[in-house]
Write a protein that holds these residues in place. Structure first.
Motif, PDB file in Angstrom:
ATOM      1  N   MET A 118      10.304 -12.407   2.231  1.00 61.59           N
ATOM      2  CA  MET A 118       9.592 -12.244   0.965  1.00 61.59           C
ATOM      3  C   MET A 118       8.095 -12.458   1.023  1.00 61.59           C
ATOM      4  O   MET A 118       7.358 -11.870   0.240  1.00 61.59           O
ATOM      5  CB  MET A 118      10.149 -13.224  -0.071  1.00 61.59           C
ATOM      6  N   GLU A 127       0.045  -4.521   1.013  1.00 61.25           N
ATOM      7  CA  GLU A 127       0.380  -4.829  -0.366  1.00 61.25           C
ATOM      8  C   GLU A 127      -0.870  -4.777  -1.237  1.00 61.25           C
ATOM      9  O   GLU A 127      -0.855  -4.303  -2.359  1.00 61.25           O
ATOM     10  CB  GLU A 127       1.038  -6.211  -0.445  1.00 61.25           C
ATOM     11  N   PHE A 131      -1.099  -2.693  -4.594  1.00 66.13           N
ATOM     12  CA  PHE A 131      -0.994  -3.446  -5.840  1.00 66.13           C
ATOM     13  C   PHE A 131      -2.211  -4.295  -6.185  1.00 66.13           C
ATOM     14  O   PHE A 131      -2.213  -4.989  -7.184  1.00 66.13           O
ATOM     15  CB  PHE A 131       0.259  -4.348  -5.796  1.00 66.13           C
ATOM     16  N   GLY A 132      -3.228  -4.243  -5.340  1.00 67.22           N
ATOM     17  CA  GLY A 132      -4.416  -5.019  -5.665  1.00 67.22           C
ATOM     18  C   GLY A 132      -4.312  -6.445  -5.173  1.00 67.22           C
ATOM     19  O   GLY A 132      -3.228  -6.962  -4.924  1.00 67.22           O
ATOM     20  N   LYS A 134      -5.073  -9.423  -6.628  1.00 62.72           N
ATOM     21  CA  LYS A 134      -4.508 -10.448  -7.506  1.00 62.72           C
ATOM     22  C   LYS A 134      -2.983 -10.466  -7.430  1.00 62.72           C
ATOM     23  O   LYS A 134      -2.368 -11.525  -7.259  1.00 62.72           O
ATOM     24  CB  LYS A 134      -4.966 -10.194  -8.946  1.00 62.72           C
ATOM     25  N   PHE A 135      -2.379  -9.300  -7.547  1.00 67.61           N
ATOM     26  CA  PHE A 135      -0.917  -9.203  -7.487  1.00 67.61           C
ATOM     27  C   PHE A 135      -0.408  -9.768  -6.171  1.00 67.61           C
ATOM     28  O   PHE A 135       0.535 -10.560  -6.137  1.00 67.61           O
ATOM     29  CB  PHE A 135      -0.513  -7.737  -7.634  1.00 67.61           C
ATOM     30  N   TYR A 138      -0.785 -13.642  -5.857  1.00 69.20           N
ATOM     31  CA  TYR A 138       0.156 -14.357  -6.717  1.00 69.20           C
ATOM     32  C   TYR A 138       1.591 -14.195  -6.257  1.00 69.20           C
ATOM     33  O   TYR A 138       2.344 -15.168  -6.182  1.00 69.20           O
ATOM     34  CB  TYR A 138       0.010 -13.901  -8.165  1.00 69.20           C
ATOM     35  N   ARG A 139       1.989 -12.958  -5.938  1.00 69.87           N
ATOM     36  CA  ARG A 139       3.374 -12.754  -5.555  1.00 69.87           C
ATOM     37  C   ARG A 139       3.711 -13.548  -4.308  1.00 69.87           C
ATOM     38  O   ARG A 139       4.752 -14.188  -4.211  1.00 69.87           O
ATOM     39  CB  ARG A 139       3.695 -11.269  -5.345  1.00 69.87           C
ATOM     40  N   LEU A 142       3.541 -17.516  -5.029  1.00 72.76           N
ATOM     41  CA  LEU A 142       4.676 -17.937  -5.848  1.00 72.76           C
ATOM     42  C   LEU A 142       5.976 -17.822  -5.066  1.00 72.76           C
ATOM     43  O   LEU A 142       6.851 -18.694  -5.171  1.00 72.76           O
ATOM     44  CB  LEU A 142       4.743 -17.112  -7.136  1.00 72.76           C
ATOM     45  N   SER A 143       6.099 -16.759  -4.256  1.00 70.20           N
ATOM     46  CA  SER A 143       7.309 -16.608  -3.455  1.00 70.20           C
ATOM     47  C   SER A 143       7.417 -17.720  -2.435  1.00 70.20           C
ATOM     48  O   SER A 143       8.517 -18.202  -2.140  1.00 70.20           O
ATOM     49  CB  SER A 143       7.317 -15.258  -2.729  1.00 70.20           C
ATOM     50  N   MET A 146       8.578 -20.711  -4.176  1.00 73.35           N
ATOM     51  CA  MET A 146       9.978 -20.448  -4.477  1.00 73.35           C
ATOM     52  C   MET A 146      10.857 -20.711  -3.262  1.00 73.35           C
ATOM     53  O   MET A 146      11.935 -21.282  -3.362  1.00 73.35           O
ATOM     54  CB  MET A 146      10.097 -18.987  -4.889  1.00 73.35           C
TER      55      MET A 146
END
Lengths: 158, 220
Positions: A118, A127, A131-132, A134-135, A138-139, A142-143, A146
């Motif tokens: 992930m 990525e 998706f830029g 920021k995305f 964060y992804r 956060l992953s 997680m």
């Protein structure tokens, strides 16, 4: 083997598209090639680097780190190593098995497997392009959090 | 030089390999061994993904995506996203083109995060492998915890403000200024039905394709 479902879907979609409009199918295929051309060099670069990284990271080092008595350390290291690498599932699971046999903790392994798939430091340039920044940031962060959480819960329950 | 700049990563990697080939060839041979399996996997999956992404872009009406994967799709959208991702093959980067195409058609942030995450971590074909190598207790427990975690991840990300996701990747239609990127989704007839006086105004006010889809009568 795992590609069968995807291959089946692609084939079905392609046939549908061809039957409905060969012209639009041709247009789609041209677009697909353009997508590919954009992505391929970057992916190759990533794969080259990851392969190099893997060949440098000794299997003994990994299993020693993941098998460390300090659960927190081994879990964190598992998450970190997984974040930096990407390995095909076909290899990841047998590898995890060997690591487990060599003494790696299940918490560390869970963190490793989750971040392996992930979180991708290696895939982040790609990525970012889709998706830029920021995305992507964060992804991935956060992953990562997680993954640690998942590992902790597994450690408690297993 | 332009060509080299775009392939910076690739060029650096190749140079690194060449240098190492001279100093420490063993590493390169091991690396090439890993590379072979990576490339094999990539070659099997990427062409399929590109074709599907292109077909989605060409054929699937934005209306359909908005309804089932858009921000108002609710539980059903979450379910579809989970299923879409879990049917996948290949590494996470293969998810990017396809998910991006869906986003362009109006899929919500929640949906695309769930698709990418489940693509990465929940693979039905892979589950069998995991069961075999790591045992059913480990595998089922991991899945049981990871799925809710993914849903939480999607939820958290969907609550964040504008991501600024590019709609055109280099190679798509010519790079006009970023604020016009939503313009290419619109008919350009300035019909005012959406409440804005021109398509350009709607495009300027938009923060996602889903927003544009829901406002424009030609797209919803």
């Amino acid at each position: 083997m795992t590609v069968l479902i995807l291959a089946g879907i692609t084939a079905a979609a392609l046939i549908f598209s061809l039957v409905k409009s060969p012209k639009r199918t041709g247009k789609s295929l041209k677009y697909a090639i353009r997508l590919g051309r954009g992505m391929l060099p970057e992916v190759l670069g990533i794969l080259l680097l990851v392969s190099l990284l893997l060949s440098v990271l000794d299997k003994e080092i990994i299993s020693a780190t993941l098998g460390n008595a300090n659960k927190l350390f081994s879990t964190a290291m598992g998450a970190l190593i997984g974040s930096v690498t990407i390995i095909p599932g076909v290899i990841a699971f047998p590898l995890s098995r060997e690591l487990m046999a060599a003494g790696a903790g299940s918490m560390a392994l869970a963190a490793f497997i989750t971040t392996l798939t992930m979180v991708g430091l290696a895939t982040s340039p790609l990525e970012k392009r889709y998706f830029g920044t920021k995305f992507t940031v964060y992804r991935n962060s956060l992953s990562f959090i997680m993954a640690i959480f998942i590992a902790l819960v597994m450690g408690v329950l297993l | 030089m332009e060509i080299v700049k775009k392939r910076k990563l690739l060029v650096i990697s190749i140079i690194l390999y060449l240098i190492l080939l001279i100093i420490k060839p063993d590493i390169v041979y091991t690396a090439l061994g890993y590379l072979k399996s990576f490339v094999l996997e990539m070659v099997q999956v990427l062409p399929l993904v590109f074709i599907v992404s292109a077909l989605i872009t060409e054929w699937v009406p934005a209306r359909l995506i908005s309804r089932h994967l858009g921000s108002k799709s609710g539980i059903r959208g979450v379910f579809y996203s989970l299923v879409l991702g879990s049917l996948s093959a290949g590494p996470i980067y293969a998810a990017f083109p396809m998910t991006h195409s869906l986003y362009k058609k109006g899929a919500s942030i929640n949906s695309i995060v769930i698709i990418i995450s489940s693509w990465a971590v929940i693979k039905v074909p892979m589950l069998l492998m995991e069961l075999k190598f790591l045992g059913s207790e480990f595998a089922f427990l991991r899945y049981a915890i990871t799925v809710p975690a993914i849903l939480l991840l999607g939820f958290v990300m969907s609550r964040m403000k504008k991501f600024g996701i590019p709609l055109t990747i280099d190679g798509d239609h010519d790079q006009s200024e970023p604020d016009n990127e939503y313009l290419c989704l619109l008919p350009g007839n300035d019909c005012k039905a959406c409440g804005y006086s021109t398509c350009a105004e709607l495009a300027a006010a938009a923060d996602s394709p889903g927003f544009v889809n829901s406002k424009c009568v030609f797209l919803s």
